[in-house]
Design an enzyme around this catalytic site. Structure first.
Site, PDB file in Angstrom:
ATOM      1  CB  ILE A  58     -54.558-102.445  19.369  1.00 35.37           C
ATOM      2  CG1 ILE A  58     -53.899-102.928  20.680  1.00 35.37           C
ATOM      3  CG2 ILE A  58     -54.690-100.925  19.349  1.00 35.37           C
ATOM      4  CD1 ILE A  58     -52.453-102.455  20.830  1.00 35.37           C
ATOM      5  CB  THR A 130     -40.160 -97.829  27.148  1.00 35.99           C
ATOM      6  OG1 THR A 130     -39.430 -97.640  28.360  1.00 35.99           O
ATOM      7  CG2 THR A 130     -40.146 -99.323  26.833  1.00 35.99           C
ATOM      8  CG  ASP A 131     -35.602 -95.353  29.042  1.00 38.33           C
ATOM      9  OD1 ASP A 131     -36.540 -96.013  29.539  1.00 38.33           O
ATOM     10  OD2 ASP A 131     -35.050 -94.421  29.657  1.00 38.33           O
ATOM     11  CD  GLU A 132     -39.030 -99.572  31.994  1.00 39.01           C
ATOM     12  OE1 GLU A 132     -39.033-100.741  32.417  1.00 39.01           O
ATOM     13  OE2 GLU A 132     -39.848 -98.719  32.356  1.00 39.01           O
ATOM     14  CE1 TYR A 155     -44.186-101.214  28.904  1.00 37.29           C
ATOM     15  CE2 TYR A 155     -42.225-100.594  30.145  1.00 37.29           C
ATOM     16  CZ  TYR A 155     -43.197-100.295  29.208  1.00 37.29           C
ATOM     17  OH  TYR A 155     -43.178 -99.088  28.561  1.00 37.29           O
ATOM     18  CE  LYS A 159     -43.829-100.144  24.153  1.00 36.79           C
ATOM     19  NZ  LYS A 159     -44.981 -99.623  23.366  1.00 36.79           N
TER      20      LYS A 159
END
Length: 346
Positions: A58, A130-132, A155, A159
């Site tokens: 990508i 993600t919920d992170e 990370y 995101k």
């Protein structure tokens, strides 16, 4: 519908590919085949006339333009990402390049394609996150779609940045997007460096089962096939410009999760002693978030979706899958960094 699924040879992406093909969608799997990807994950649909594969990164805009022009999809489901927190601590650069720059390239390619097609009304760009990105909870509370972002690892920061880019492209350019933020996934084809397969494979090998800190970190566990079903639901029926939090409604501390897995293994493949005796507490990960929990109200009330698999059911299925598919995980254990303690360079 004709879909491009980025990261379709990965853990969650392959579950989406398998389910989408089973439901009659035409699927183009776009994957760079980095260390965590495995085409065996989609072997069950590889011979289907509804499935095709494109190896591309990508970060390569020209490749994205070519693939979009060739396949002319009605939707893009963007799952391609670097996703292992421990690896992001040791080497954040790959996460910045793939999760941020890669998402930017995909958004620009999608926008050019969408405009070039006359802005078809049914087109969707579905960004999976993600919920992170929401940070860490205390003993109470849940993340909602309106929870402020507070990422705490390279990370989750990468995101979060990609989420912001997707929203900006929707607001600035009108790109038709939907977003989802999920809780911790587990299930078949989970890459062997993540917690659930680590516990299973260390236990079977008679090795110490590492648990960070005191094992008190709490996660909401979502069976991957439930997640794939939820993602297709959001793609088909979610409101444009809206985000949806997808949770498993299965909170458990890491130590309780490990004990559950050990008990299932005791029953399915008894060893010389209890597998729980192999549990070993190790130094915690830097910046380890205490607790994540998803408020699933929007998914339930707007889209009539709830998870169908309880944690006990999902863990039993997952353990059995690993027992039945040893050649799959054996082949992955020699890949770069698998089995090593990562995330210590901080």
């Amino acid at each position: 519908m004709k879909l491009i699924v980025t990261g379709g040879a990965g853990f969650i992406g392959s579950a989406v590919v398998r389910l989408a093909v089973a439901r009659g969608h035409e699927v183009v799997n776009l994957d760079a085949l980095t260390y965590a990807a495995c085409l065996e994950n989609v072997a069950s649909v590889a011979d289907s006339p509804l499935y095709s594969f494109e190896q591309a990164d990508i970060r390569d805009r020209a490749a994205l333009d070519r693939i979009l022009a060739t396949h002319q999809p009605g939707a893009i489901m963007h799952l391609a990402a670097e996703s292992h927190v421990d690896r992001s601590i040791d080497g954040p650069g790959d996460f910045i390049e793939t999760n941020i720059t890669g998402t930017y390239n995909l958004l620009e390619a999608a926008r050019a394609y969408w405009v070039g097609q006359g802005k078809p009304e049914g087109f969707r760009f579905h960004h999976i996150s993600t919920d992170e990105v929401f940070g860490s909870l205390g003993d109470t509370g849940q993340f909602t779609e309106d929870t402020p972002y507070d990422p705490r690892s390279p990370y989750s920061a990468s995101k979060a940045a990609s989420d912001h880019l997707v929203r900006a492209w929707a607001e600035t350019y009108g790109l038709p997007v939907v977003l989802t933020n999920c809780s911790n996934n587990y299930g078949p084809y989970h890459f062997p460096e993540k917690l659930v397969p680590v516990v299973i494979l260390r236990a079977l090998a008679g090795q110490p089962i590492p648990v960070y800190g005191e094992g008190l970190n709490v996660r909401d566990w979502l069976y991957v096939e439930d997640h794939a079903d939820a993602l297709l639901t959001v793609l088909e029926r979610g409101q444009l410009g809206r985000s949806y939090n997808i949770g498993g409604e299965n909170e458990a501390s890491n130590i309780d999760l490990v004990h559950k897995i050990c008990a299932i293994l005791d029953d399915k493949r008894p060893g010389p002693g209890a597998y729980a005796d192999q549990i070993t507490f190790v130094a915690d990960r830097p910046g380890h978030d205490l607790r994540y929990a998803i408020d699933p109200t929007r998914m339930r009330e707007e889209l009539n979706w709830r998870p169908s698999v309880t944690l006990d059911q999902g863990l039993e299925r997952t353990v059995q899958w690993y027992l039945d598919n040893e050649p799959w995980w054996r082949a992955l254990q020699d890949r770069h960094g698998v089995g090593e303690r990562l995330g210590t360079k901080a």
